[in-house]
Write an enzyme that holds these catalytic residues in place. Structure first.
Site, PDB file in Angstrom:
ATOM      1  N   LYS A 258       0.851  -1.190   0.000  1.00 33.85           N
ATOM      2  CA  LYS A 258       0.000   0.000   0.000  1.00 33.85           C
ATOM      3  C   LYS A 258       0.886   1.239   0.000  1.00 33.85           C
ATOM      4  O   LYS A 258       1.667   1.446   0.924  1.00 33.85           O
ATOM      5  CB  LYS A 258      -0.923   0.020   1.221  1.00 33.85           C
ATOM      6  CG  LYS A 258      -1.913   1.182   1.161  1.00 33.85           C
ATOM      7  CD  LYS A 258      -2.771   1.266   2.387  1.00 33.85           C
ATOM      8  CE  LYS A 258      -3.786   2.399   2.211  1.00 33.85           C
ATOM      9  NZ  LYS A 258      -3.129   3.697   1.882  1.00 33.85           N
TER      10      LYS A 258
ATOM     11  N   ASP B  18       1.723   5.308   0.077  1.00 32.51           N
ATOM     12  CA  ASP B  18       1.229   6.449   0.851  1.00 32.51           C
ATOM     13  C   ASP B  18       1.489   7.719   0.056  1.00 32.51           C
ATOM     14  O   ASP B  18       2.478   8.417   0.283  1.00 32.51           O
ATOM     15  CB  ASP B  18       1.949   6.489   2.208  1.00 32.51           C
ATOM     16  CG  ASP B  18       1.241   7.375   3.218  1.00 32.51           C
ATOM     17  OD1 ASP B  18       0.109   7.821   2.925  1.00 32.51           O
ATOM     18  OD2 ASP B  18       1.806   7.618   4.291  1.00 32.51           O
TER      19      ASP B  18
ATOM     20  N   GLU C 176       3.191   0.983   5.191  1.00 35.38           N
ATOM     21  CA  GLU C 176       1.845   1.221   5.707  1.00 35.38           C
ATOM     22  C   GLU C 176       0.990  -0.037   5.734  1.00 35.38           C
ATOM     23  O   GLU C 176       0.139  -0.191   6.605  1.00 35.38           O
ATOM     24  CB  GLU C 176       1.154   2.305   4.874  1.00 35.38           C
ATOM     25  CG  GLU C 176      -0.161   2.775   5.476  1.00 35.38           C
ATOM     26  CD  GLU C 176      -0.770   3.925   4.704  1.00 35.38           C
ATOM     27  OE1 GLU C 176      -1.861   4.369   5.086  1.00 35.38           O
ATOM     28  OE2 GLU C 176      -0.156   4.375   3.722  1.00 35.38           O
TER      29      GLU C 176
END
Length: 320
Positions: free
Chosen positions: A31, A33, A178
Site C-alpha cells: 500500500k 502512501d 503502511e
C-alpha cells in the site's frame, strides 16, 4: 491523437486479510502512501495526470513528463500512485505534501521537483490501444501491465504476489511500510466504486475526517488550535461529530492548521448535533485530515485519536 475515456479510480475498502482458504484468490501489493492518479497517454508523446477528484495535476509533476513517450504511439490509460520516497525507499506522504497543490505554479513545481523528486508507482492498466480493459479480470490486466515494461527514472511497476498474504503483511510491517492492498484476481475494474474486491490492510487504524471546528490552545497557544473537532459524512449526507483530536502535530503543523482554519471561519456549527465543547470556533467543513485511533465507541466516536496528516488531495465529498 487517440480519444481516451475518462475513468474514475476504483477504491479499496478497509479490512483484514482474506481468510486462508481464499488466500490464493488474491494478489497482494504494497500500500503506497501518496496521491492517487489516473494517467492518460494519448500516444502523441504527451500525458495528462488526473487526481482522484478528476482535477488535472500534470504541471505539478514535471519529472513524469517522459512517461508520455514510454509506450510510443500506443494510447493507454493507467492507474497509479504518486509518491515521494524517503532515504529507505519508502513512500512518505509528509514529503509529498510540498509537491501537491502546485499545478497552478509550474515554475515552483520545477524547483521542488529537484529538491523532492516524485515517483509514480503504476499498478493497473484500464485502456490500451483501442480497447477498454475495465471488464477484464484483474489477473489479466496485471499481465498486460507487466508486458508494457514501464520502468523509468521517475516511474515503475512494483511487484505483486499471488497468495502468501500473511507473509507479505509481515514483510511490510518489518519494513516500516503502511500495509497491503489485496486484490481479488477475478475482480473487474469498477470506476469510482469503493469495492470489497480490493481490500486495504493497514498496520494502524486510520480514518479520514472533516474538520468542523476547533478549540484554542492554552497559554502561548491561545491563538492556535489546541484540538480539532472532527466529523464524517453520514448516509444522509450530513456531517456527524466523531470526536476531537489534540495530539500528533508539530508546532509547524499547528501553525499551518491555524492559517487554514482562519480562511474557513464560520459562525455556524456544521455538525448534525452540536458538540458539548465550550469555546468552540466553527469552520466551513472543507478541510480533510487523517487521524490514527484505537477503536470506536458505541456512539461512533473515535477513541484516543492522534493527528496524522492533512489530506489536501481529498474533499469532504470524497468521504461520502
Amino acid at each position: 491523437m487517440a480519444f481516451l475515456p475518462r475513468i474514475a479510480p476504483m477504491l479499496a475498502t478497509p479490512g483484514k486479510l482474506p481468510p486462508a482458504s481464499a488466500d490464493d484468490a488474491y494478489a497482494y501489493e504494497v500500500k503506497q502512501d501518496g496521491q492517487r492518479c489516473v494517467i492518460y497517454l494519448p500516444g502523441d508523446g504527451s500525458l495528462v495526470l488526473r487526481s482522484r477528484s478528476g482535477a488535472t495535476i500534470t504541471p505539478a509533476y514535471p519529472e513524469l513528463a517522459g512517461l508520455g513517450t514510454a509506450l510510443g504511439s500506443r494510447p493507454a490509460v493507467l492507474d497509479g500512485e504518486i509518491v515521494a520516497l524517503d532515504g529507505e525507499g519508502r513512500s512518505d506522504f509528509e514529503r509529498l505534501q510540498s509537491r501537491m497543490g502546485l499545478a497552478g505554479s509550474p515554475a515552483r513545481a520545477a524547483r521542488m521537483a529537484v529538491k523532492i523528486p516524485a515517483h509514480l508507482m503504476l499498478f493497473d492498466v484500464l485502456f490500451l490501444d483501442t480497447s477498454s480493459l475495465t471488464r477484464t479480470p484483474h489477473s489479466e490486466r496485471r499481465t498486460v501491465l507487466e508486458t508494457l515494461v514501464l520502468t523509468g527514472s521517475a516511474w515503475s511497476t512494483p511487484a505483486a504476489v499471488v497468495g502468501h498474504g500473511p507473509q507479505a503483511l509481515e514483510m511490510t510491517r518489518a519494513a516500516g511500510l503502511e500495509g497491503l492492498v489485496a486484490k481479488r484476481l477475478t475482480s473487474l475494474y469498477e470506476p469510482g466504486v469503493r469495492s470489497r474486491a480490493w481490500i486495504k490492510i493497514r498496520h494502524v487504524r486510520t480514518e479520514d475526517i472533516v474538520v468542523g471546528g476547533w478549540l484554542p490552545g492554552h497559554g502561548r497557544l491561545t491563538s492556535l488550535p489546541g484540538a480539532l473537532l472532527m466529523g464524517q459524512p453520514g448516509p444522509d449526507g450530513r456531517l456527524h461529530y466523531v470526536g476531537s483530536v489534540g495530539t500528533g502535530w508539530s508546532d509547524t503543523e499547528r501553525t499551518t492548521l491555524a492559517a487554514l482554519l482562519d480562511t474557513v471561519a464560520s459562525d455556524t456549527c456544521p455538525f448534525t448535533e452540536r458538540p458539548a465543547a465550550a469555546g468552540a470556533r466553527w469552520v466551513v467543513p472543507r478541510l480533510v485530515g487523517e487521524v490514527r485511533y484505537a477503536t470506536r465507541t458505541k456512539a461512533g466516536r473515535l477513541r484516543h485519536p492522534s493527528w496524522h496528516r492533512l489530506r489536501p488531495d481529498l474533499t469532504p465529498d470524497d468521504l461520502g
